[in-house]
Scaffold this motif. Structure first.
Motif, PDB file in Angstrom:
ATOM      1  N   THR A  44     -33.187  -9.720  39.299  1.00  0.00           N
ATOM      2  CA  THR A  44     -32.241  -9.177  38.322  1.00  0.00           C
ATOM      3  C   THR A  44     -32.936  -9.038  36.969  1.00  0.00           C
ATOM      4  O   THR A  44     -32.835  -8.010  36.306  1.00  0.00           O
ATOM      5  CB  THR A  44     -31.024 -10.110  38.191  1.00  0.00           C
ATOM      6  N   MET A  46     -36.128  -8.780  36.512  1.00  0.00           N
ATOM      7  CA  MET A  46     -37.172  -7.755  36.635  1.00  0.00           C
ATOM      8  C   MET A  46     -36.548  -6.363  36.530  1.00  0.00           C
ATOM      9  O   MET A  46     -37.021  -5.506  35.785  1.00  0.00           O
ATOM     10  CB  MET A  46     -37.876  -7.898  37.986  1.00  0.00           C
ATOM     11  N   MET A 206     -27.419  -1.688  48.717  1.00  0.00           N
ATOM     12  CA  MET A 206     -27.988  -3.005  48.412  1.00  0.00           C
ATOM     13  C   MET A 206     -27.141  -3.653  47.305  1.00  0.00           C
ATOM     14  O   MET A 206     -26.724  -4.800  47.408  1.00  0.00           O
ATOM     15  CB  MET A 206     -29.411  -2.781  47.903  1.00  0.00           C
ATOM     16  N   LEU A 221     -27.532  -3.480  33.735  1.00  0.00           N
ATOM     17  CA  LEU A 221     -27.564  -2.966  35.110  1.00  0.00           C
ATOM     18  C   LEU A 221     -26.181  -2.450  35.507  1.00  0.00           C
ATOM     19  O   LEU A 221     -26.077  -1.426  36.177  1.00  0.00           O
ATOM     20  CB  LEU A 221     -28.039  -4.060  36.077  1.00  0.00           C
TER      21      LEU A 221
HETATM   22  N1  LIG Z   1     -29.003  -7.695  40.246  1.00  0.00           N
HETATM   23  C1  LIG Z   1     -29.990  -6.829  40.684  1.00  0.00           C
HETATM   24  C2  LIG Z   1     -31.256  -7.333  41.008  1.00  0.00           C
HETATM   25  C3  LIG Z   1     -32.248  -6.455  41.410  1.00  0.00           C
HETATM   26  C4  LIG Z   1     -31.972  -5.102  41.511  1.00  0.00           C
HETATM   27  C5  LIG Z   1     -33.021  -4.190  41.944  1.00  0.00           C
HETATM   28  O1  LIG Z   1     -32.832  -2.993  42.070  1.00  0.00           O
HETATM   29  O2  LIG Z   1     -34.253  -4.769  42.185  1.00  0.00           O
HETATM   30  C6  LIG Z   1     -35.303  -3.867  42.219  1.00  0.00           C
HETATM   31  C7  LIG Z   1     -36.576  -4.550  41.742  1.00  0.00           C
HETATM   32  C8  LIG Z   1     -37.496  -4.434  42.933  1.00  0.00           C
HETATM   33  C9  LIG Z   1     -36.981  -5.350  43.991  1.00  0.00           C
HETATM   34  C10 LIG Z   1     -35.711  -4.692  44.495  1.00  0.00           C
HETATM   35  C11 LIG Z   1     -35.615  -3.450  43.631  1.00  0.00           C
HETATM   36  C12 LIG Z   1     -37.091  -3.093  43.496  1.00  0.00           C
HETATM   37  C13 LIG Z   1     -30.699  -4.611  41.224  1.00  0.00           C
HETATM   38  C14 LIG Z   1     -29.706  -5.478  40.805  1.00  0.00           C
END
Ligand SMILES: Nc1ccc(C(=O)O[C@H]2C[C@H]3CC[C@@H]2C3)cc1
Length: 227
Positions: A44, A46, A206, A221
């Motif tokens: 999250t 990242m 996802m 986000l």
């Molecule tokens: N609460 C969230 C946490 C991670 C993401 C996400 O898209 O993560 C991205 C970073 C890399 C790993 C999964 C994708 C690519 C979306 C919502």
């Protein structure tokens, strides 16, 4: 490549390199423990910092800030997932000495993302890695993705198309110069953008599956992905 195309490429590549994920976020990937919760929180963080980096980078694309304000938002919202996957593919494929890659892969695999999304994600990372893009190509390809005219709610598609065509022209010439032995390299690059669109559908699911298990997102986000 003309003088002004070289200048344009330099502006975009410098901006792309200037706006990177802060080292502390990347370093965190190595430190904390491995619980699914902990991994999810790291991803999250990242993803949030990648969106912030995207917004800053986009402001440096020549002509972007002259677009209609609402169209600027529509382009950012429409391309955030694709730009993020492109960026994380590049982070992932940069064989960092300290083996971040394995750790990052481990964390992604153990963060509550179901297998059906993990596979296409890592296939995409691999297919990007195989292209061995130079940094200018990475920066320009990301710019082409952001300047996609047919995103939802874009009003003046022509204006976006004109900007995108300018970048595509530079990218095409750069590919010929960088990969003379591979005339279809430019077409392969654009093929990755199609793969990216498929990935963004997986991404939406996802997010929904995470929401189901009441995983918390950051305000940024939530806003960029309407979750
Ligand atoms: N609460 C969230 C946490 C991670 C993401 C996400 O898209 O993560 C991205 C970073 C890399 C790993 C999964 C994708 C690519 C979306 C919502």
């Amino acid at each position: 490549i003309t003088k002004e195309q070289q200048a344009l490429m330099k502006i975009i590549t410098d901006a792309y390199n200037r706006h990177q994920i802060p080292q502390d976020v990347a370093k965190k990937l190595l430190q904390d423990q491995y619980s699914a919760e902990e991994n999810f929180l790291l991803l999250t963080e990242m993803a949030t910092s990648q969106v912030q980096v995207l917004v800053e980078f986009t402001k440096n694309i020549p002509g972007f800030l002259s677009l209609d304000r609402e169209d600027q938002i529509a382009l950012l919202k429409g391309s955030a997932v694709e730009a993020m996957f492109l960026r994380s593919a590049q982070v992932f494929n940069r064989k960092t000495p300290s083996g971040h890659t394995e750790v990052l892969e481990e964390r992604i695999r153990k963060s509550g993302i179901s297998e059906e999304f993990i596979t296409p994600m890592f296939n995409f990372y691999k297919s990007i890695g195989e292209l061995h893009m130079v940094q200018e190509e990475q920066a320009l390809l990301t710019t082409v993705t952001i300047l996609t005219p047919d995103r939802p709610y874009v009003k003046d598609q022509q204006a976006v198309e004109r900007l995108q065509e300018t970048i595509l022209d530079v990218l095409r010439k750069l590919c010929v110069l960088q990969h003379p032995q591979e005339p279809q390299y430019f077409a392969r690059l654009l093929g990755r953008l199609t793969e990216l669109r498929t990935l963004s559908h997986y991404h939406t699911e996802m997010l929904a599956s995470w929401r189901m298990n009441d995983h918390k997102f950051t305000p940024l986000l939530c806003e960029i992905w309407d979750v």
